[in-house]
Design a protein around this motif. Structure first.
Motif, PDB file in Angstrom:
ATOM      1  N   GLY A  47       0.791  -1.213   0.000  1.00 49.85           N
ATOM      2  CA  GLY A  47       0.000   0.000   0.000  1.00 49.85           C
ATOM      3  C   GLY A  47       0.828   1.269   0.000  1.00 49.85           C
ATOM      4  N   CYS A  48       2.148   1.153  -0.261  1.00 48.84           N
ATOM      5  CA  CYS A  48       2.989   2.349  -0.176  1.00 48.84           C
ATOM      6  C   CYS A  48       4.135   2.370  -1.177  1.00 48.84           C
ATOM      7  N   MET A  49       4.274   1.351  -2.001  1.00 49.43           N
ATOM      8  CA  MET A  49       5.371   1.327  -2.963  1.00 49.43           C
ATOM      9  C   MET A  49       4.826   1.040  -4.352  1.00 49.43           C
ATOM     10  N   ILE A  50       5.013   1.992  -5.243  1.00 47.78           N
ATOM     11  CA  ILE A  50       4.597   1.836  -6.632  1.00 47.78           C
ATOM     12  C   ILE A  50       5.842   1.565  -7.463  1.00 47.78           C
ATOM     13  N   ASP A  51       5.823   0.478  -8.215  1.00 49.20           N
ATOM     14  CA  ASP A  51       6.874   0.176  -9.178  1.00 49.20           C
ATOM     15  C   ASP A  51       6.247   0.097 -10.559  1.00 49.20           C
ATOM     16  N   VAL A  52       6.968   0.580 -11.564  1.00 43.52           N
ATOM     17  CA  VAL A  52       6.497   0.491 -12.944  1.00 43.52           C
ATOM     18  C   VAL A  52       7.565  -0.208 -13.766  1.00 43.52           C
ATOM     19  N   PHE A  53       7.136  -1.220 -14.522  1.00 41.18           N
ATOM     20  CA  PHE A  53       8.036  -1.999 -15.366  1.00 41.18           C
ATOM     21  C   PHE A  53       7.574  -1.917 -16.819  1.00 41.18           C
ATOM     22  N   ASP A  54       8.541  -1.913 -17.726  1.00 38.67           N
ATOM     23  CA  ASP A  54       8.246  -2.069 -19.143  1.00 38.67           C
ATOM     24  C   ASP A  54       7.981  -3.553 -19.381  1.00 38.67           C
ATOM     25  N   LEU A  55       6.761  -3.883 -19.751  1.00 37.94           N
ATOM     26  CA  LEU A  55       6.368  -5.282 -19.905  1.00 37.94           C
ATOM     27  C   LEU A  55       7.136  -5.954 -21.035  1.00 37.94           C
ATOM     28  N   ASP A  56       7.462  -5.211 -22.076  1.00 36.31           N
ATOM     29  CA  ASP A  56       8.117  -5.809 -23.238  1.00 36.31           C
ATOM     30  C   ASP A  56       9.572  -6.167 -22.964  1.00 36.31           C
ATOM     31  N   SER A  57      10.232  -5.403 -22.092  1.00 34.32           N
ATOM     32  CA  SER A  57      11.646  -5.663 -21.815  1.00 34.32           C
ATOM     33  C   SER A  57      11.904  -6.124 -20.384  1.00 34.32           C
ATOM     34  N   SER A  58      10.850  -6.171 -19.546  1.00 32.41           N
ATOM     35  CA  SER A  58      10.960  -6.594 -18.140  1.00 32.41           C
ATOM     36  C   SER A  58      11.953  -5.743 -17.359  1.00 32.41           C
ATOM     37  N   THR A  59      12.007  -4.459 -17.684  1.00 27.87           N
ATOM     38  CA  THR A  59      12.929  -3.567 -16.993  1.00 27.87           C
ATOM     39  C   THR A  59      12.158  -2.565 -16.136  1.00 27.87           C
ATOM     40  N   PRO A  60      12.717  -2.189 -14.972  1.00 27.60           N
ATOM     41  CA  PRO A  60      12.077  -1.173 -14.135  1.00 27.60           C
ATOM     42  C   PRO A  60      12.290   0.205 -14.735  1.00 27.60           C
ATOM     43  N   VAL A  61      11.245   1.033 -14.754  1.00 25.72           N
ATOM     44  CA  VAL A  61      11.365   2.335 -15.398  1.00 25.72           C
ATOM     45  C   VAL A  61      10.977   3.494 -14.485  1.00 25.72           C
ATOM     46  N   ALA A  62      10.259   3.216 -13.387  1.00 29.76           N
ATOM     47  CA  ALA A  62       9.818   4.302 -12.521  1.00 29.76           C
ATOM     48  C   ALA A  62       9.383   3.738 -11.177  1.00 29.76           C
ATOM     49  N   TYR A  63       9.363   4.623 -10.166  1.00 30.16           N
ATOM     50  CA  TYR A  63       8.848   4.216  -8.860  1.00 30.16           C
ATOM     51  C   TYR A  63       8.383   5.439  -8.080  1.00 30.16           C
ATOM     52  N   LEU A  64       7.528   5.199  -7.102  1.00 32.59           N
ATOM     53  CA  LEU A  64       7.123   6.221  -6.136  1.00 32.59           C
ATOM     54  C   LEU A  64       6.952   5.527  -4.799  1.00 32.59           C
ATOM     55  N   ASP A  65       7.691   5.978  -3.804  1.00 34.91           N
ATOM     56  CA  ASP A  65       7.608   5.419  -2.449  1.00 34.91           C
ATOM     57  C   ASP A  65       6.907   6.433  -1.553  1.00 34.91           C
ATOM     58  N   PHE A  66       5.828   6.027  -0.929  1.00 34.50           N
ATOM     59  CA  PHE A  66       5.115   6.937  -0.046  1.00 34.50           C
ATOM     60  C   PHE A  66       4.583   6.166   1.149  1.00 34.50           C
ATOM     61  N   ASP A  67       4.247   6.887   2.204  1.00 32.54           N
ATOM     62  CA  ASP A  67       3.742   6.243   3.409  1.00 32.54           C
ATOM     63  C   ASP A  67       2.777   7.208   4.091  1.00 32.54           C
ATOM     64  N   ILE A  68       1.486   6.929   3.984  1.00 31.41           N
ATOM     65  CA  ILE A  68       0.487   7.840   4.535  1.00 31.41           C
ATOM     66  C   ILE A  68       0.406   7.762   6.056  1.00 31.41           C
ATOM     67  N   LYS A  69       1.160   6.857   6.667  1.00 30.00           N
ATOM     68  CA  LYS A  69       1.190   6.765   8.124  1.00 30.00           C
ATOM     69  C   LYS A  69       2.247   7.680   8.736  1.00 30.00           C
ATOM     70  N   ARG A  70       3.099   8.259   7.908  1.00 31.92           N
ATOM     71  CA  ARG A  70       4.152   9.132   8.393  1.00 31.92           C
ATOM     72  C   ARG A  70       3.710  10.590   8.341  1.00 31.92           C
ATOM     73  N   ASN A  71       4.409  11.434   9.105  1.00 33.15           N
ATOM     74  CA  ASN A  71       4.134  12.871   9.029  1.00 33.15           C
ATOM     75  C   ASN A  71       4.496  13.415   7.656  1.00 33.15           C
ATOM     76  N   VAL A  72       5.653  13.023   7.147  1.00 28.65           N
ATOM     77  CA  VAL A  72       6.040  13.342   5.774  1.00 28.65           C
ATOM     78  C   VAL A  72       5.809  12.088   4.941  1.00 28.65           C
ATOM     79  N   MET A  73       4.920  12.179   3.966  1.00 29.37           N
ATOM     80  CA  MET A  73       4.462  10.987   3.256  1.00 29.37           C
ATOM     81  C   MET A  73       5.285  10.670   2.009  1.00 29.37           C
TER      82      MET A  73
END
Length: 215
Positions: A47-73
């Motif tokens: 519920g706090c880590m987004i990963d994006v992969f290129d399906l055609d090459s199986s490579t990671p291309v982007a991410y966003l790490d967040f945590d709504i339980k923290r003061n700084v999310m």
């Protein structure tokens, strides 16, 4: 639950925007996002880590790490053991034989939000608004948990980016660091390139603009 074909039948032409099944992402831990130029897999872990992969090459291309339980999310990239959170069972059943080297992307960056250059707007892949999709996922997750203000500590020179694209406002602080806040209930429906489709009060799909803005 409304399926993607039913969404198209409601008058939403995929030629006018690409469809991301947000509810499927929340329930299954992954979703395939098809565009004119590239096919991507979005995954959501813990519920706090987004990963994006290129399906055609199986490579990671982007991410966003967040945590709504923290003061700084949203701030710097999370460290171990957060990165070691498992993918969903459904994702592993579907792509268990495919190698996704998700550890290859984060070690090169200390930011919590990153898109490889070729997958950004005006990049070689011809993909548009990937960053906005990930931020919308984070904001919708926060909204469903009753978060009113999404707090960001921008890294580098990204203050202007968050303020101009996500209506983030500078918040008072006793320190020297800039702290931003996004009004979740207001901004989630104001994003320029994402149209939310709700069913029974819950967002089920994003309709994403997949081309440059007309000037």
């Amino acid at each position: 639950m409304l399926c993607q074909a039913e969404y198209f039948s409601m008058g939403n032409n995929p030629a006018n925007g690409h469809i991301l099944n947000y509810r499927g992402l929340k329930e299954n831990g992954y979703v395939v996002f098809e565009t004119d130029s590239v096919n991507l897999i979005f995954t959501l872990r813990g519920g706090c880590m987004i990963d994006v992969f290129d399906l055609d090459s199986s490579t990671p291309v982007a991410y966003l790490d967040f945590d709504i339980k923290r003061n700084v999310m949203l701030a710097y990239a999370f460290g171990s053991p957060i990165i070691g959170l498992p993918f969903s069972n459904q994702f592993r059943k579907t792509f268990g034989k495919t190698i996704f080297p998700f550890r290859d992307l984060r070690p090169g960056h200390n930011v919590g939000f990153f898109v490889e250059k070729t997958y950004r707007n005006k990049g070689e892949k011809g993909l548009w608004n990937l960053d906005e999709i990930m931020m919308t996922i984070a904001l919708e997750t926060a909204f469903e948990e009753g978060v009113e203000v999404f707090i960001i500590k921008p890294t580098g020179d990204r203050t202007r980016y968050y303020r101009s694209k996500f209506w983030a406002q500078i918040r008072p602080t006793t320190g020297n660091n800039v702290i931003l806040g996004i009004d979740v209930p207001q901004v989630r429906k104001k994003l320029k390139h994402i149209e939310l489709q709700e069913v029974d009060g819950k967002t089920h799909f994003f309709k994403v603009t997949g081309h440059p803005d007309i000037r």
